[in-house]
Structure formats: structure tokens, C-alpha cells
Design a protein around this motif. Structure first.
Motif, PDB file in Angstrom:
ATOM      1  N   UNK A 456       0.835  -1.214   0.000  1.00  0.00           N
ATOM      2  CA  UNK A 456       0.000   0.000   0.000  1.00  0.00           C
ATOM      3  C   UNK A 456       0.863   1.255   0.000  1.00  0.00           C
ATOM      4  N   UNK A 457       1.907   1.246   0.833  1.00  0.00           N
ATOM      5  CA  UNK A 457       2.812   2.414   0.877  1.00  0.00           C
ATOM      6  C   UNK A 457       3.442   2.622  -0.507  1.00  0.00           C
ATOM      7  N   UNK A 458       3.852   1.516  -1.118  1.00  0.00           N
ATOM      8  CA  UNK A 458       4.459   1.638  -2.453  1.00  0.00           C
ATOM      9  C   UNK A 458       3.469   2.225  -3.461  1.00  0.00           C
ATOM     10  N   UNK A 459       2.221   1.745  -3.387  1.00  0.00           N
ATOM     11  CA  UNK A 459       1.191   2.269  -4.312  1.00  0.00           C
ATOM     12  C   UNK A 459       1.004   3.771  -4.129  1.00  0.00           C
ATOM     13  N   UNK A 460       0.936   4.179  -2.867  1.00  0.00           N
ATOM     14  CA  UNK A 460       0.746   5.615  -2.590  1.00  0.00           C
ATOM     15  C   UNK A 460       1.923   6.411  -3.160  1.00  0.00           C
ATOM     16  N   UNK A 461       3.136   5.877  -2.935  1.00  0.00           N
ATOM     17  CA  UNK A 461       4.326   6.577  -3.434  1.00  0.00           C
ATOM     18  C   UNK A 461       4.338   6.653  -4.967  1.00  0.00           C
ATOM     19  N   UNK A 462       3.903   5.580  -5.625  1.00  0.00           N
ATOM     20  CA  UNK A 462       3.870   5.582  -7.098  1.00  0.00           C
ATOM     21  C   UNK A 462       2.900   6.663  -7.586  1.00  0.00           C
ATOM     22  N   UNK A 463       1.745   6.736  -6.935  1.00  0.00           N
ATOM     23  CA  UNK A 463       0.749   7.729  -7.362  1.00  0.00           C
ATOM     24  C   UNK A 463       1.262   9.148  -7.095  1.00  0.00           C
ATOM     25  N   UNK A 464       1.874   9.347  -5.915  1.00  0.00           N
ATOM     26  CA  UNK A 464       2.434  10.673  -5.609  1.00  0.00           C
ATOM     27  C   UNK A 464       3.507  11.032  -6.639  1.00  0.00           C
ATOM     28  N   UNK A 465       4.402  10.066  -6.939  1.00  0.00           N
ATOM     29  CA  UNK A 465       5.454  10.334  -7.929  1.00  0.00           C
ATOM     30  C   UNK A 465       4.828  10.668  -9.280  1.00  0.00           C
ATOM     31  N   UNK A 466       3.765   9.915  -9.633  1.00  0.00           N
ATOM     32  CA  UNK A 466       3.082  10.164 -10.903  1.00  0.00           C
ATOM     33  C   UNK A 466       2.500  11.556 -10.972  1.00  0.00           C
ATOM     34  N   UNK A 467       1.922  11.995  -9.866  1.00  0.00           N
ATOM     35  CA  UNK A 467       1.326  13.337  -9.855  1.00  0.00           C
ATOM     36  C   UNK A 467       2.409  14.421  -9.854  1.00  0.00           C
ATOM     37  N   UNK A 468       3.465  14.164  -9.043  1.00  0.00           N
ATOM     38  CA  UNK A 468       4.565  15.143  -8.980  1.00  0.00           C
ATOM     39  C   UNK A 468       5.276  15.268 -10.320  1.00  0.00           C
ATOM     40  N   UNK A 469       5.367  14.132 -11.036  1.00  0.00           N
ATOM     41  CA  UNK A 469       6.134  14.113 -12.291  1.00  0.00           C
ATOM     42  C   UNK A 469       5.560  15.034 -13.349  1.00  0.00           C
ATOM     43  N   UNK A 470       4.301  15.448 -13.156  1.00  0.00           N
ATOM     44  CA  UNK A 470       3.704  16.347 -14.156  1.00  0.00           C
ATOM     45  C   UNK A 470       4.017  17.823 -13.853  1.00  0.00           C
ATOM     46  N   UNK A 471       4.676  18.071 -12.713  1.00  0.00           N
ATOM     47  CA  UNK A 471       4.966  19.467 -12.355  1.00  0.00           C
ATOM     48  C   UNK A 471       6.331  19.897 -12.901  1.00  0.00           C
ATOM     49  N   UNK A 472       6.473  21.156 -13.318  1.00  0.00           N
ATOM     50  CA  UNK A 472       7.764  21.627 -13.861  1.00  0.00           C
ATOM     51  C   UNK A 472       8.895  21.528 -12.838  1.00  0.00           C
ATOM     52  N   UNK A 473       8.554  21.733 -11.534  1.00  0.00           N
ATOM     53  CA  UNK A 473       9.591  21.685 -10.489  1.00  0.00           C
ATOM     54  C   UNK A 473      10.237  20.299 -10.410  1.00  0.00           C
ATOM     55  N   UNK A 474       9.387  19.267 -10.452  1.00  0.00           N
ATOM     56  CA  UNK A 474       9.922  17.902 -10.365  1.00  0.00           C
ATOM     57  C   UNK A 474      10.774  17.579 -11.589  1.00  0.00           C
ATOM     58  N   UNK A 475      10.318  18.014 -12.750  1.00  0.00           N
ATOM     59  CA  UNK A 475      11.087  17.763 -13.973  1.00  0.00           C
ATOM     60  C   UNK A 475      12.427  18.498 -13.923  1.00  0.00           C
TER      61      UNK A 475
END
Lengths: 485, 209
Positions: A456-475
Motif C-alpha cells: 500500500x505504501x508503495x502504491x501511494x508513493x507511485x501515485x504521488x510520484x506520478x502526480x509530482x512528475x507532471x509538475x515543472x519543479x519535479x522535472x
């Protein structure tokens, strides 16, 4: 580095002398938590403050290697926590003995130490020792169940990977040779990545190309690039599931990371990325295509996950061949794959503990019998198939977007291969989840366990990473890491 | 009195010759014995080169090579074979005459390539090819280990002849890692022979697609 090495070695020593299976597991989890949390803490501090650490010209922690240090530590922590339950069940059912439990928990920290050595090495010799160390530490784990298939897998693994890494050593020696003869470096300094990078323009172009081919073929065997991949599905499917998670989730990425270090030297030397990009492109496309075809005929769910890893390594190689933006996409893909693939192997481990088979035909009706594992595995599968909001969606979207501009035909081939892989994996997993079984075994109602918490923790982290990855700051952060190679 | 350069050439020739003879040996003790001779020549080559270039630390590498490749690895392999009462008769896919014919063509190719692009010395490339061929044409576990070690001898020869002078600590680390690898291979070969009652690699067919 020396404190963390001492902690990992201490874990091995104490586990070796521990008396009971319970002591071994408890101490391993305690030590992995202390070690992983402290390493992640230090690495995050260094990353945020943009500190580059160098130890005597032998080790160097830049942004790129720190990212890998964090990923290794995270995988170590999750794999040990899952092993706490997994090994306990296998020991309880007398599948493994106390000595095998001891071997397992003794070799695990050595495996982690070897991976940390590899990513932090600024010295070609240390990098080689670290990489070969990962093979040696895991061979006996592949052979742990002692069945004929497990030993056969271990034999293939050690022979093919050792030969591969030996060819890599030859390539490294060619780099050192040109460093000494053409760039005027001393023998010790020519072993250093930093020195070779600084003097890259003086290296002989033909010699360095020759060396890079040996390194690519040699270390590419460890990455699992087709056609050097034959050991990978065997080894990954025969190992205890938490170790399969580490092998697929992080070790392949580390081997790829090592090749990238040499690529940067060659690119500086040749003043162009074109030559190395073509090699990555060829092996990337071949790996994705062949792996997807093998996925089509899989009858073993752990082998299916192993072929999926080959496919993802191919996607990363393809992304790397597309230039600086492709490299950012490859980095994002690495992070997402490292979070997602272990989750699937942990789920596969839970299924294996209940059904006692890795054959797809032997697993039916998972959703009714193991609803929690089934749900988490399905979500993990959707993430690995790059369904939004998975970070893999962003990385594959970036990769294929770039690819269609630069190599439309090859990108189309990759798109078709990815579609085949998606169809094959969904078909196999849906059969396992909802298929009706002939043998009506009675299963007790599944309870929430520690593996589910980790998944579950891994799933949450994957989703957070997925959402963050769309932001210019993360890129931008990823771009900075890519630049540090 | 022979000069050091002449000794160095003699050891290089010996290394290549014993490695070539390895291919025709169909009994395990003979295979191991010729690998020992080849490794002794490698140690001699390191010694003469260190004397020529006045590189004292290479003396430790000579000692390490003798301890590991001439003494430890042959003992580990022999003991491993004896413990499972392994057959001393080794199995081939290809007979030695045919193998030598293929090898001769490949060595001519290497000689031509070395002329065109002289980065890797002929001896070194030849040893790597011999090691590969040994692993491909043989059907037994021990020949695969010796094949792997012959490849490693080829890589070590490149290190010596190209005079890149790898630091002692790193060289010791590499030797130690290799020894660990051979020990693990010996453990696995013993387990395979216990499981399959043969050291024939063609019986390892459990994991095919």
C-alpha cells in the motif's frame, strides 16, 4: 560510507550467530530500518543541499548516485519487512531450514552493500568489484530452494553474469589504457571516473569506442538486454520473492546506471552523443520487442514479471538514446519502475505462499480467495502498464512523444510491442484473478498483513510520484540529476 | 644468460601453449594440471614485467596469483569433484580436432584484427577466445569453470602487457572476488551433481521456454 558499511556487515555477523529463526528475522528488520532510514536521511540532506561528497578518489556521491542510494535503501527496507513474513511462513511450513534462513538474511545486507558500492564508486575497480559482488551475493539465494530448476537457474546466472562482468572488466581496462597512454593520466588516476571525464577529450576515439562495446555487452548482460538476457527470467523466477523484487526492481537499474557513467565519458570524448545513442537505441528496441513476444506465451507469473523487467530496461535504453530530455524520462522511469516492480513481486510472493505454484494455470480465483492481495496486485499491474496516474505513464508518454519525432518507425514498433505486453499481462492476471478453478481448495479468509502494508505504501508513493512528475519543479529536479552524470 | 624480456616472451608463449592444450584434455586432472601450468606462466609473466619496469607492488600480485590460481582454485575444484565422486572423464560437444580447426581460423582472424587495431594484444584476445570456446564445446561443469578462469587469465594478461598498473588494493579485490566466484561455482557444481547425479550440462534443461 564506512558507518553504513559497518552497519550492514554487523547485520550479517549478528545474523550468522543468532540462535533462532525469530531472532534472525527481528534483528534483520531492526537493522535494516536503522540502516535504511539513516542512509536515506543523509542522502536526502546531501541532495537538498546539493553537496557532492568525495572519499579519497575512491567513492563519490553526486546527485545521480544519491538518487540511487535512496532507491536502494528504500528497496532494502521494504524487502526486509516483506521477508519478515515471507521467510517466517516458509520456515513454518518447513520449506526452508534454519540454515537457509540464516543464509538468506546474511547475504541480503552483503547484496545491498555491493549495490551501494557500485553506485558510489568513483573508481573503475571498485565499481567492478561491487557489480560482481551483487552476482556472488545473490547466486546462493537463487539456488536457495535446492530444487533442480533453482540450481540450474543459479548456475546460468553466475556463469553468464560473471562472463559478462569479466568482459566489462576488459572494457574498463581499455578505458584505463587510453587514459594512461593518450590522456597522460597516472595509472591510479586513470581508474577514476572524474579524472577520465576531465580528460575525456584527450582519449583515443577508436580505443574508447572499442572499450565501450565491451562494457556495453558485458554490463548489458547484467541489465538483461536482449540477446544477453537468457539468465534473467530463470534467476528472477526461482529466487525467493523479496529477492526477486530487489533483482528486478533495483539491480537491473544499477547495471544500467554503470553503463551510463561510461557513456558520459565516451560522449565527451567523441564530442557527440550520436554513436552511443545508436547502441542504446538498437538494444532498447530489440529488448522491448523480444520481451513482449515472450510475454505473450508466459505460463509462469514470476517469469512474466521478469520479462516485463527486460521490457522496461528496453524502454529506458530507448529513452536514453533520445538525448537529454530522453534521459530525464529514463530517470523518471527508473524511479517509477523501482517502486512498482517490487510491489508486484511482493504480491506474487503472497500468491505463491497461498497457492504453492508459480504456474498461471495453477492459480485461479485470487480475487475471492485473496481479495486484499488480488486488489493490490491489480492496482500494481495497472501502474506497471503505465495507466495514469502512474509515473510510468508520464515517462512513457515523454519517451514515445520524443521517439515519434526522432524515429517514427521504431517508436511505432515499440508502441505495438507495448500493446502486446499489456494485452499479455492483463490476460494472464485476469485469468489468475477471476478464472474458475478445477480443484476447490478451501482457503482461510485473508487477513491484512505486513506485506499488504508495504504494498500500500508503495502504491501511494507511485501515485504521488506520478502526480509530482507532471509538475515543472519535479522535472527540473530530474533534469539537474541527469546533468550530474 | 637469458634477458628478462626473453623470459617474459617465454612465459607469454607458455601461457598461450598450455591454454591451447587445455582444449584437448578429456580428463579432469589433466585439465586442472594444464590450467595450473598456464597460471604459473601468468605469474611468471607478471614477475618478469614487474622486474623490467621496477614495479615492486606487482610482487604481491605474483604471490596472490600463485596462491589463488595455482594452489587454491585447483584444490577447491579437485575436492569438490571428489566429494561427489564426479566422473573424471569430461564430455565434449565437438571433438578436439574439429575444435582446433575452428580455433585456428579464429586465431588467424584475431591476428589480422590485432594488426589493424593493436589495442588488445594477440595473446590476451586469444586466451579470451580459448576460454569461450572451452565453455561452448564442453558439456561439463568443471570445464566451464576453467573456461571462465581462462577468460580471466586473458584479461589479466591485457592488464600486464598494456602496463596500466592497477593499484594493489584494487587488484587484490579483483582476485578475491574471482576466488569467491570460483568457490560459489564449485559449491553449485557439487549441488548440481548431487541433484542430477551427473556433471553433464546438457542435462540442465529444466528451464527452457
Amino acid at each position: 560510507m564506512s558507518i553504513f558499511s559497518a552497519l550492514l556487515l554487523l547485520t550479517t555477523v549478528v545474523v550468522y550467530f543468532a540462535q533462532t529463526e525469530s531472532q534472525i528475522r527481528r534483528f534483520s528488520v531492526l537493522m535494516s530500518t536503522v540502516t535504511a532510514v539513516s542512509i536515506i536521511g543523509v542522502a536526502l540532506l546531501a541532495l537538498i543541499n546539493k553537496i557532492t561528497l568525495s572519499i579519497g578518489g575512491l567513492f563519490k556521491a553526486d546527485e545521480f548516485s544519491l538518487l540511487f542510494v535512496i532507491l536502494i535503501s528504500f528497496c532494502y527496507l521494504t524487502a526486509t519487512i516483506v521477508s519478515y513474513r515471507y521467510i517466517n511462513v516458509e520456515y513454518g511450513e518447513k520449506i526452508i531450514s534454519l540454515n537457509q534462513v540464516r543464509l538468506y538474511f546474511c547475504l541480503l545486507p552483503i547484496f545491498i552493500l555491493s549495490m551501494l558500492m557500485t553506485v558510489l564508486a568513483d573508481n573503475l575497480g571498485i565499481l567492478w568489484i561491487g557489480l560482481e559482488g551483487t552476482t556472488l551475493a545473490t547466486t546462493l539465494l537463487v539456488a536457495m530452494y535446492r530444487g533442480d530448476a533453482a540450481i540450474e537457474a543459479a548456475w546460468k546466472y553466475i556463469i553468464l553474469c560473471s562472463i559478462g562482468i569479466s568482459l566489462g572488466l576488459l572494457g574498463m581496462m581499455i578505458f584505463i589504457y587510453t587514459g594512461v597512454t593518450d590522456a597522460g593520466l597516472f595509472s591510479f588516476t586513470s581508474l577514476s571516473f572524474s579524472s577520465l571525464q576531465n580528460k575525456a577529450e584527450f582519449l583515443n576515439h577508436d580505443t574508447i569506442r572499442y572499450g565501450f562495446i565491451f562494457i556495453f555487452i558485458g554490463l548489458g548482460t547484467k541489465v538483461g538486454f536482449v540477446p544477453m538476457h537468457t539468465w534473467l527470467p530463470d534467476a528472477h523466477s526461482k529466487t525467493p520473492s523479496p529477492i526477486s523484487a530487489l533483482l528486478s526492481g533495483i539491480l537491473l537499474n544499477i547495471a544500467l546506471y554503470s553503463i551510463l557513467r561510461f557513456k558520459s565519458i565516451v560522449d565527451i570524448s567523441l564530442s557527440s552523443e550520436q554513436w552511443t545513442d545508436h547502441i542504446f537505441l538498437a538494444f532498447g528496441v530489440l529488448s522491448v520487442t523480444v520481451a513482449s513476444l515472450f510475454l505473450l506465451q508466459q505460463r509462469n507469473y514470476k517469469r512474466m514479471l521478469a520479462y516485463s523487467s527486460i521490457e522496461h530496461m528496453g524502454i529506458m535504453a530507448f529513452a536514453i538514446s533520445l538525448g537529454p530530455i530522453g534521459l530525464v524520462a529514463a530517470l523518471l522511469h527508473t524511479i517509477a519502475h523501482t517502486l512498482t516492480k517490487p510491489l508486484l513481486f511482493f504480491g506474487a510472493g503472497e500468491i505463491l505462499l497461498s497457492y504453492r505454484t508459480t504456474k498461471i494455470e495453477g492459480v485461479r480465483n485470487v480475487m475471492r480467495k485473496l481479495p486484499i492481495t488480488g486488489t493490490l496486485t491489480t492496482l500494481g499491474l495497472l501502474m506497471i502498464l503505465a495507466v495514469p496516474p502512474s509515473a510510468l505513464f508520464t515517462s512513457e508518454f515523454m519517451t514515445l512523444g520524443l521517439g515519434l519525432q526522432q524515429h517514427p518507425w521504431l517508436s511505432s514498433l515499440i508502441l505495438i510491442s507495448l500493446s502486446i505486453a499489456t494485452f499479455s499481462m492483463l490476460h494472464s492476471v485476469i485469468t489468475m484473478l477471476y478464472g474458475q478453478e478445477n480443484d476447490r481448495k478451501v482457503f482461510p479468509k485473508e487477513k491484512w498483513n505486513i506485506t499488504h502494508s508495504v504494498m500500500s505504501v508503495q502504491l501511494i508513493l507511485i501515485i504521488i510520484t506520478g502526480l509530482l512528475a507532471t509538475t515543472p519543479q519535479a522535472l527540473q529536479v530530474l533534469n539537474n540529476i541527469a546533468k550530474s552524470i | 644468460m637469458m634477458s628478462l624480456t626473453l623470459w617474459s616472451n617465454l612465459f607469454t608463449a607458455g601461457l598461450l601453449m598450455f591454454s591451447l592444450i587445455l582444449i584437448s584434455k578429456h580428463r579432469l586432472p589433466a585439465l586442472i594440471r594444464h590450467f595450473v601450468f598456464a597460471s604459473l606462466c601468468l605469474a611468471g609473466l607478471i614477475l618478469t614485467n614487474s622486474l623490467i619496469h621496477g614495479d615492486e607492488h606487482e610482487m604481491y600480485v605474483v604471490i596472490g596469483t600463485i596462491i589463488i590460481k595455482v594452489i587454491a582454485i585447483p584444490i577447491i575444484m579437485t575436492n569438490s569433484a571428489r566429494r561427489v565422486h564426479a566422473s573424471m572423464q569430461l564430455k565434449f560437444y565437438l571433438k578436439p580436432t574439429a575444435t582446433y580447426f575452428i580455433l585456428a581460423i579464429m586465431l588467424m582472424g584475431i591476428a589480422y584484427m590485432t594488426q589493424l587495431f593493436p589495442v588488445i594484444p594477440f595473446v590476451s584476445s586469444s586466451l579470451i577466445i580459448i576460454g569461450f570456446i572451452l565453455m561452448i564445446i564442453r558439456k561439463d561443469l568443471y570445464s566451464q569453470i576453467i573456461g571462465f578462469m581462462t577468460i580471466e587469465n586473458g584479461i589479466a594478461t591485457f592488464g600486464i602487457l598494456s602496463m596500466i598498473g592497477i593499484p594493489l588494493t584494487i587488484e587484490a579485490g579483483i582476485l578475491l572476488t574471482l576466488t569467491t566466484g570460483v568457490i560459489i561455482m564449485a559449491i553449485l557444481s557439487r549441488q548440481i551433481q548431487e541433484e542430477y547425479a551427473t556433471g553433464d550440462t546438457s542435462s540442465l534443461t529444466e528451464l527452457t521456454e
